[in-house]
Design a protein around this motif. Sequence first.
Motif, short mmCIF file in Angstrom:
data_model
loop_
_atom_site.label_atom_id
_atom_site.label_comp_id
_atom_site.label_asym_id
_atom_site.label_seq_id
_atom_site.Cartn_x
_atom_site.Cartn_y
_atom_site.Cartn_z
N LEU A 129 0.82 -1.22 0.00
CA LEU A 129 0.00 0.00 0.00
C LEU A 129 0.85 1.27 0.00
O LEU A 129 0.34 2.35 0.27
CB LEU A 129 -0.95 -0.02 1.20
N GLY A 130 2.14 1.16 -0.29
CA GLY A 130 3.02 2.33 -0.34
C GLY A 130 3.62 2.65 1.02
O GLY A 130 3.32 2.00 2.03
N GLN A 131 4.50 3.66 1.02
CA GLN A 131 5.19 4.07 2.25
C GLN A 131 5.62 5.52 2.13
O GLN A 131 6.04 5.96 1.06
CB GLN A 131 6.43 3.19 2.48
N SER A 132 5.53 6.25 3.25
CA SER A 132 6.09 7.60 3.36
C SER A 132 7.22 7.58 4.37
O SER A 132 7.12 6.92 5.40
CB SER A 132 5.04 8.60 3.83
N LEU A 133 8.29 8.30 4.05
CA LEU A 133 9.42 8.45 4.96
C LEU A 133 9.63 9.93 5.23
O LEU A 133 9.72 10.72 4.29
CB LEU A 133 10.70 7.90 4.35
N LEU A 134 9.70 10.32 6.50
CA LEU A 134 10.08 11.67 6.90
C LEU A 134 11.50 11.58 7.43
O LEU A 134 11.75 10.89 8.44
CB LEU A 134 9.15 12.22 7.97
N ILE A 135 12.44 12.23 6.76
CA ILE A 135 13.83 12.22 7.22
C ILE A 135 13.90 13.14 8.44
O ILE A 135 13.57 14.33 8.35
CB ILE A 135 14.81 12.68 6.11
N VAL A 136 14.32 12.58 9.56
CA VAL A 136 14.33 13.31 10.84
C VAL A 136 15.72 13.87 11.13
O VAL A 136 15.85 14.99 11.64
CB VAL A 136 13.87 12.38 11.98
N ALA A 137 16.77 13.09 10.85
CA ALA A 137 18.14 13.53 11.17
C ALA A 137 19.11 12.86 10.22
O ALA A 137 18.85 11.77 9.70
CB ALA A 137 18.49 13.15 12.61
N GLY A 138 20.24 13.53 9.99
CA GLY A 138 21.30 12.94 9.19
C GLY A 138 21.10 13.13 7.70
O GLY A 138 20.39 14.01 7.24
N VAL A 139 21.77 12.26 6.93
CA VAL A 139 21.71 12.30 5.48
C VAL A 139 21.28 10.93 4.99
O VAL A 139 21.90 9.91 5.32
CB VAL A 139 23.08 12.68 4.86
N ALA A 140 20.21 10.91 4.20
CA ALA A 140 19.63 9.66 3.69
C ALA A 140 19.96 9.49 2.22
O ALA A 140 20.12 10.46 1.48
CB ALA A 140 18.12 9.68 3.87
N HIS A 160 12.25 -0.42 -3.90
CA HIS A 160 13.11 0.69 -3.49
C HIS A 160 13.99 0.25 -2.32
O HIS A 160 13.81 -0.83 -1.76
CB HIS A 160 12.25 1.89 -3.08
N TRP A 161 14.93 1.12 -1.97
CA TRP A 161 15.73 0.95 -0.76
C TRP A 161 16.00 2.32 -0.18
O TRP A 161 15.87 3.35 -0.85
CB TRP A 161 17.03 0.18 -1.03
N HIS A 162 16.40 2.37 1.10
CA HIS A 162 16.77 3.62 1.77
C HIS A 162 17.74 3.32 2.89
O HIS A 162 17.74 2.21 3.44
CB HIS A 162 15.54 4.38 2.30
N ALA A 164 9.02 6.14 9.42
CA ALA A 164 8.40 5.38 8.34
C ALA A 164 6.92 5.22 8.64
O ALA A 164 6.55 4.81 9.74
CB ALA A 164 9.06 4.02 8.20
N LEU A 165 6.08 5.57 7.66
CA LEU A 165 4.63 5.46 7.79
C LEU A 165 4.10 4.60 6.65
O LEU A 165 4.40 4.86 5.48
CB LEU A 165 3.99 6.85 7.72
N TRP A 166 3.33 3.57 6.99
CA TRP A 166 2.75 2.70 5.98
C TRP A 166 1.53 1.99 6.55
O TRP A 166 1.20 2.16 7.72
CB TRP A 166 3.79 1.71 5.45
N GLU A 167 0.85 1.23 5.70
CA GLU A 167 -0.34 0.50 6.11
C GLU A 167 -0.13 -0.99 5.88
O GLU A 167 0.41 -1.39 4.86
CB GLU A 167 -1.56 0.95 5.31
N GLY A 168 -0.57 -1.79 6.84
CA GLY A 168 -0.56 -3.24 6.68
C GLY A 168 0.82 -3.85 6.80
O GLY A 168 1.81 -3.16 7.04
N ILE A 177 9.70 11.42 1.54
CA ILE A 177 9.80 10.53 0.39
C ILE A 177 8.53 9.70 0.34
O ILE A 177 8.15 9.07 1.34
CB ILE A 177 11.02 9.58 0.52
N TRP A 178 7.85 9.65 -0.80
CA TRP A 178 6.67 8.80 -0.99
C TRP A 178 7.04 7.71 -1.98
O TRP A 178 7.55 7.98 -3.07
CB TRP A 178 5.49 9.60 -1.52
N THR A 179 6.79 6.48 -1.60
CA THR A 179 6.99 5.33 -2.47
C THR A 179 5.63 4.72 -2.75
O THR A 179 4.95 4.28 -1.82
CB THR A 179 7.90 4.29 -1.79
N PRO A 180 5.18 4.69 -4.00
CA PRO A 180 3.85 4.16 -4.33
C PRO A 180 3.75 2.65 -4.07
O PRO A 180 4.77 1.96 -3.99
CB PRO A 180 3.69 4.45 -5.82
N PRO A 181 2.54 2.13 -3.99
CA PRO A 181 2.34 0.70 -3.79
C PRO A 181 3.09 -0.13 -4.83
O PRO A 181 3.07 0.17 -6.02
CB PRO A 181 0.82 0.52 -3.96
#
Length: 133
Positions: free
Chosen positions: A55-66, A92-94, A106-110, A84-88
Motif C-alpha cells: 500500500l506504499g510508504q512515506s518516509l520523513l527524514i528526521v536527522a542525518g543524510v539519507a 526501493h531501498w533507503h 516510516a509510515l505505511w499500512e498493513g 519521500i513517498w513510495t507508491p504501492p
Amino acid sequence: MELLRQPPATKGPAEWFTGDVWFDVIHRGEEPSRSRANLVRFAPGARTAWHSHGLGQSLLIVAGVALVQARGDRLIEAHPGDVIWTPPGEEHWHGAAPGYFMSHLALWEGDDTTWLEHVTETDYTATPQTTRR
C-alpha cells in the motif's frame, strides 16, 4: 486517552538490512486500522535491502543524510524535513549516506512488505542527486 508503553528498540535483521539498523515501533494499529509508524535509526553506511510495500510508504527524514532509490531510477540524497513517498508495489531501498547517521519516521499500512535482494555496493556508492536547495 492512553499512555502506550513502547516495546524496546529492535535490531533490524540481517536478511532485511546491511549494517546496523534499529527501529522503534511508534504505532501498530489494530484492526480495522492498518496504520504503522516506526522510527528507524541507521548507522553510517547502513541500508535496507530492496523491498516494496503493498500500500506504499512515506518516509520523513528526521536527522542525518539519507540515500533513497527506486528500482531503475536515480539515487537521491535526502535531508531532515524531506518526505519521500513510495507508491504501492514500487521496489526501493533507503539508508544512511556514507559517514552519516540517519533517522527517519516510516509510515505505511498493513504488513504487506516484500523483501528482495541486498543493495549492491555499486548501487549504494553511485553519485546521488541532492535535495539541498
